[in-house]
Design a protein around this motif. Structure first.
Motif, PDB file in Angstrom:
ATOM      1  N   UNK A   1       0.818  -1.221   0.000  1.00  0.00           N
ATOM      2  CA  UNK A   1       0.000   0.000   0.000  1.00  0.00           C
ATOM      3  C   UNK A   1       0.849   1.267   0.000  1.00  0.00           C
ATOM      4  N   UNK A   2       2.106   1.164   0.417  1.00  0.00           N
ATOM      5  CA  UNK A   2       2.988   2.330   0.361  1.00  0.00           C
ATOM      6  C   UNK A   2       3.221   2.795  -1.074  1.00  0.00           C
ATOM      7  N   UNK A   3       3.089   1.846  -2.015  1.00  0.00           N
ATOM      8  CA  UNK A   3       3.392   2.179  -3.410  1.00  0.00           C
ATOM      9  C   UNK A   3       2.434   3.231  -3.957  1.00  0.00           C
ATOM     10  N   UNK A   4       1.217   3.295  -3.411  1.00  0.00           N
ATOM     11  CA  UNK A   4       0.254   4.286  -3.898  1.00  0.00           C
ATOM     12  C   UNK A   4       0.803   5.693  -3.714  1.00  0.00           C
ATOM     13  N   UNK A   5       1.246   6.000  -2.497  1.00  0.00           N
ATOM     14  CA  UNK A   5       1.798   7.337  -2.253  1.00  0.00           C
ATOM     15  C   UNK A   5       3.103   7.533  -3.020  1.00  0.00           C
ATOM     16  N   UNK A   6       3.879   6.456  -3.148  1.00  0.00           N
ATOM     17  CA  UNK A   6       5.143   6.583  -3.872  1.00  0.00           C
ATOM     18  C   UNK A   6       4.899   6.876  -5.346  1.00  0.00           C
TER      19      UNK A   6
ATOM     20  N   UNK B   1      11.506  11.894  -0.629  1.00  0.00           N
ATOM     21  CA  UNK B   1      11.301  11.762   0.819  1.00  0.00           C
ATOM     22  C   UNK B   1      10.137  12.638   1.301  1.00  0.00           C
ATOM     23  N   UNK B   2      10.202  13.953   0.963  1.00  0.00           N
ATOM     24  CA  UNK B   2       9.237  14.889   1.550  1.00  0.00           C
ATOM     25  C   UNK B   2       7.821  14.704   1.000  1.00  0.00           C
ATOM     26  N   UNK B   3       7.707  14.528  -0.323  1.00  0.00           N
ATOM     27  CA  UNK B   3       6.372  14.324  -0.883  1.00  0.00           C
ATOM     28  C   UNK B   3       5.744  13.049  -0.336  1.00  0.00           C
ATOM     29  N   UNK B   4       6.585  12.009  -0.204  1.00  0.00           N
ATOM     30  CA  UNK B   4       6.062  10.746   0.308  1.00  0.00           C
ATOM     31  C   UNK B   4       5.549  10.930   1.741  1.00  0.00           C
ATOM     32  N   UNK B   5       6.364  11.562   2.592  1.00  0.00           N
ATOM     33  CA  UNK B   5       5.958  11.772   3.992  1.00  0.00           C
ATOM     34  C   UNK B   5       4.682  12.607   4.059  1.00  0.00           C
ATOM     35  N   UNK B   6       4.643  13.644   3.212  1.00  0.00           N
ATOM     36  CA  UNK B   6       3.476  14.523   3.209  1.00  0.00           C
ATOM     37  C   UNK B   6       2.221  13.770   2.753  1.00  0.00           C
ATOM     38  N   UNK B   7       2.363  12.986   1.678  1.00  0.00           N
ATOM     39  CA  UNK B   7       1.201  12.263   1.149  1.00  0.00           C
ATOM     40  C   UNK B   7       0.729  11.170   2.109  1.00  0.00           C
ATOM     41  N   UNK B   8       1.667  10.578   2.861  1.00  0.00           N
ATOM     42  CA  UNK B   8       1.285   9.569   3.840  1.00  0.00           C
ATOM     43  C   UNK B   8       0.664  10.219   5.079  1.00  0.00           C
TER      44      UNK B   8
ATOM     45  N   UNK C   1       1.638  22.169   5.897  1.00  0.00           N
ATOM     46  CA  UNK C   1       2.120  23.406   5.274  1.00  0.00           C
ATOM     47  C   UNK C   1       3.189  24.063   6.136  1.00  0.00           C
ATOM     48  N   UNK C   2       2.978  24.027   7.459  1.00  0.00           N
ATOM     49  CA  UNK C   2       3.939  24.653   8.367  1.00  0.00           C
ATOM     50  C   UNK C   2       5.309  23.995   8.240  1.00  0.00           C
ATOM     51  N   UNK C   3       5.326  22.670   8.053  1.00  0.00           N
ATOM     52  CA  UNK C   3       6.597  21.964   7.908  1.00  0.00           C
ATOM     53  C   UNK C   3       7.361  22.504   6.701  1.00  0.00           C
ATOM     54  N   UNK C   4       6.646  22.651   5.579  1.00  0.00           N
ATOM     55  CA  UNK C   4       7.327  23.139   4.378  1.00  0.00           C
ATOM     56  C   UNK C   4       7.761  24.597   4.541  1.00  0.00           C
ATOM     57  N   UNK C   5       6.929  25.405   5.204  1.00  0.00           N
ATOM     58  CA  UNK C   5       7.315  26.787   5.474  1.00  0.00           C
ATOM     59  C   UNK C   5       8.559  26.847   6.347  1.00  0.00           C
TER      60      UNK C   5
END
Lengths: 357, 294
Positions: free
Chosen positions: A29-34, A302-309, A317-321
């Motif tokens: 199921x991780x592959x979906x976000x990946x 790394x970041x998109x995956x963590x965000x999407x999960x 948003x605060x993390x990216x800011x």
């Protein structure tokens, strides 16, 4: 084998290793976000080319992503059945540009074939990028940032306020994208592994194109424009044309990402065009090290995956800011800089960095 | 015909707040050459704090408190993020101030939630209106325009007749020369952030009863404010007032021709045109703008 392809092989190995790891630990199921990560990464590397190598900031690239996604989504969901007698539609039908599929209630929908829609979406992005890029890229610094931000906001407002684009709800029920028979870009569990490889294959292909570009005459011209535009012009490099072409190229990457992610998700909404998305892409490029395609790609992974999960929860948003500020304060050349490249850049652009207010 | 005046009044109301935001941009730009993309957040912060304080304080005190709080936030932002950077590039400053604006917005979201808030009308209620020759004007509009005028007048006096004001102008003209004359340039930059935060907060409080305030109302205001600052000529505060009125009225009339959802896009489209055609602004000098660093 050329040295520049060693990371390509390494990255491909990583992608395969991740898939195998999820296969054997039964965490597919991780592959979906990946897979979704891959499409966002395609945009990020395109933006990295523009920001890092051509030195032009764009805080509106989510706009191109949305142009690709919305174009493709609208064309592949708009039912042409009632207009099929009109000359234009029947001509398109004869040319094989239309596809018939069943709707939710068993009825028939006649709409543009995904391949044709994809080409139309890319074409639209290219035309818009040329029209916008021409005047926008004449600007510098604050003005360039604001103009590209403004472009993004306009696209967002159009997506949000236009009835036939679904307004705030966006467009849903977008069909899958048939690559070859049996391989669809669609969010079905049975196609998970296929989609994962298709998406990352596309990213790696995009990387190969960009790497070749960087190591070509064009790449050297861009580096010289980034370092000292006036000097580059004096050497006979048409700076404006190179900048515009890079802008269009990065818009194509963004729109392709938009098209495929929309087909994969089965829909698109106005939030894909929001300013925050554009800022997020810039943040990832900045963390990767402005002129470092591999850095941008791995940070995006790394970041998109963590965000999407959803690891960042409501602080997304605060993390990216926060990341954006920290990087710009303490490591403006990015985390994953290659020392040689960074030193070279400092030698070339050291003067410019010191003079700017 | 009355309807036309009604639109003009609405335009002036919004124009006032745009002008106030633009003046905030100009103060920081003049002192540092930085465009503070978080300027809209000061307006949001001022409005939000005032709403919270008005829960247990009388309105005038709540507003004063909100201005003071925002002023301190402005100082803290400058001291933490800007002060210690040596000759940062323009790109770096753009990204940092955008990051600050995101953090401010997200902090506001976690403090106040997503709800829409509003202050009570300074005098009367939302139904009260003054009839000026067939045009109905809410007293709050008069408050907004009046306070806006006072702010501009006070600012002009500050820059022309007070020592810190003149020191600030000296720093913007030539920082090194100012420092040789004994001006502490770094403190002047902090002061400019405090001043522009306070002015943003005043604007936020004044229009809050009419336009309401929400955690994410800062960014659109920053974009409008920037448009107005450019339209008037970057750095010129008097021109910003004229440009603010112009944009407010244009926007208000745009509803006649375009769906209201596109209202935002109108001002940005105008911004793009101005940037392409006349980046020095309507009232700015073309030659002077060539000397500026963007």
């Amino acid at each position: 084998m050329r040295a520049r392809y060693i990371p390509v092989v390494a990255f491909t190995t990583l992608i395969v290793a991740i898939q195998l790891a999820t296969h054997f630990t039964d965490t597919g199921y991780h592959l979906t976000q990946l897979t979704m990560t891959a499409y966002y990464s395609l945009l990020v590397v395109g933006l990295c080319m523009l920001t890092g190598y051509a030195g032009q900031i764009s805080i509106g690239h989510a706009g191109f992503f949305a142009i690709g996604g919305y174009f493709s989504a609208y064309l592949t969901t708009h039912n042409l059945l009632s207009q099929q007698e009109t000359a234009f539609v029947s001509m398109m039908k004869k040319a094989g540009l239309l596809a018939v599929r069943p709707d939710l209630y068993g009825g028939e929908i006649l709409n543009v074939h995904p391949w044709a829609a994809c080409l139309a979406a890319i074409l639209a992005a290219v035309v818009i990028a040329y029209l916008v890029g021409g005047p926008v890229l004449k600007l510098k610094g604050h003005y360039l940032a604001m103009a590209t931000l403004g472009f993004g906001v306009i696209i967002y407002r159009i997506a949000l306020g236009t009835e036939f684009l679904g307004a705030a709800d966006g467009i849903s029920d977008v069909p899958g994208f048939p690559i070859v028979s049996g391989v669809d870009i669609a969010g079905k569990a049975s196609l998970r592994v296929v989609n994962y490889y298709a998406a990352w294959g596309l990213v790696i292909a995009g990387m190969v194109v960009l790497l070749n570009l960087i190591h070509s005459r064009v790449g050297r011209a861009l580096a010289s424009i980034h370092g000292a535009e006036d000097a580059a012009e004096a050497m006979g490099i048409p700076a404006a044309r190179y900048k515009l072409h890079t802008f269009v190229l990065s818009a194509v990457f963004a729109s392709v990402a938009g098209v495929f992610l929309t087909h994969y998700n089965g829909g698109i909404g106005p939030s894909e065009a929001s300013v925050m998305k554009s800022v997020r892409y810039v943040a990832i490029v900045a963390i990767g090290g402005m002129a470092n395609l591999w850095g941008a790609l791995s940070m995006s992974l790394v970041l998109n995956y963590l965000s999407l999960r959803g690891y960042f929860g409501t602080y997304d948003d605060a993390v990216f800011g926060g990341i954006l500020i920290l990087i710009m304060l303490f490591a403006p050349d990015g985390l994953l800089r290659r020392h040689l490249l960074a030193d070279l850049k400092r030698m070339v652009s050291g003067g410019a960095e010191g003079e700017a207010p | 015909m009355d309807l036309v005046f009604q639109y003009v009044v609405a335009g002036i109301t919004y124009g006032t707040i745009y002008a106030i935001v633009a003046i905030g941009f100009n103060i920081i730009y003049n002192a540092t050459g930085i465009i503070n993309f978080a300027q809209g957040e000061f307006v949001m912060l001022g409005g939000m704090t005032a709403v919270t304080l008005s829960g247990f304080l009388p309105l005038p005190l709540a507003i004063l408190g909100a201005v003071a709080v925002t002023l301190v936030v402005g100082a803290v932002i400058e001291i933490v993020f800007i002060r210690w950077l040596h000759n940062p590039s323009v790109l770096r400053m753009i990204i940092i101030t955008i990051g600050i604006s995101i953090l401010a917005r997200e902090t506001a979201l976690h403090i106040w939630g997503e709800g829409v808030r509003s202050l009570p009308y300074f005098t009367g209620t939302s139904e009260t209106s003054i009839n000026l020759g067939g045009v109905y004007i809410s007293p709050q509009v008069l408050w907004a325009v009046g306070i806006g005028a006072v702010v501009v007048a006070a600012l002009t006096a500050f820059f022309n007749y007070t020592l810190p004001g003149r020191q600030m102008r000296a720093c913007s003209a030539n920082r090194d020369a100012a420092r040789l004359c004994g001006v502490n340039a770094k403190n002047m930059v902090t002061l400019s952030f405090m001043l522009s935060a306070a002015i943003g907060a005043i604007g936020g409080c004044v229009v809050c009863p009419i336009t309401y305030v929400q955690y994410d109302s800062g960014t659109p205001l920053a974009i409008k404010g920037f448009t107005v600052a450019i339209l008037g000529g970057l750095g010129n505060s008097t021109a910003a007032v004229g440009a603010g009125m112009l944009l407010g009225i244009l926007e208000s009339f745009s509803i006649w021709v375009l769906p209201a959802a596109y209202k935002e896009a109108v001002s940005i489209f105008l911004l793009l045109i101005i940037l392409f055609v006349r980046p020095s602004g309507l009232f700015g000098s073309v030659e002077a703008s060539k000397l500026k660093e963007f």
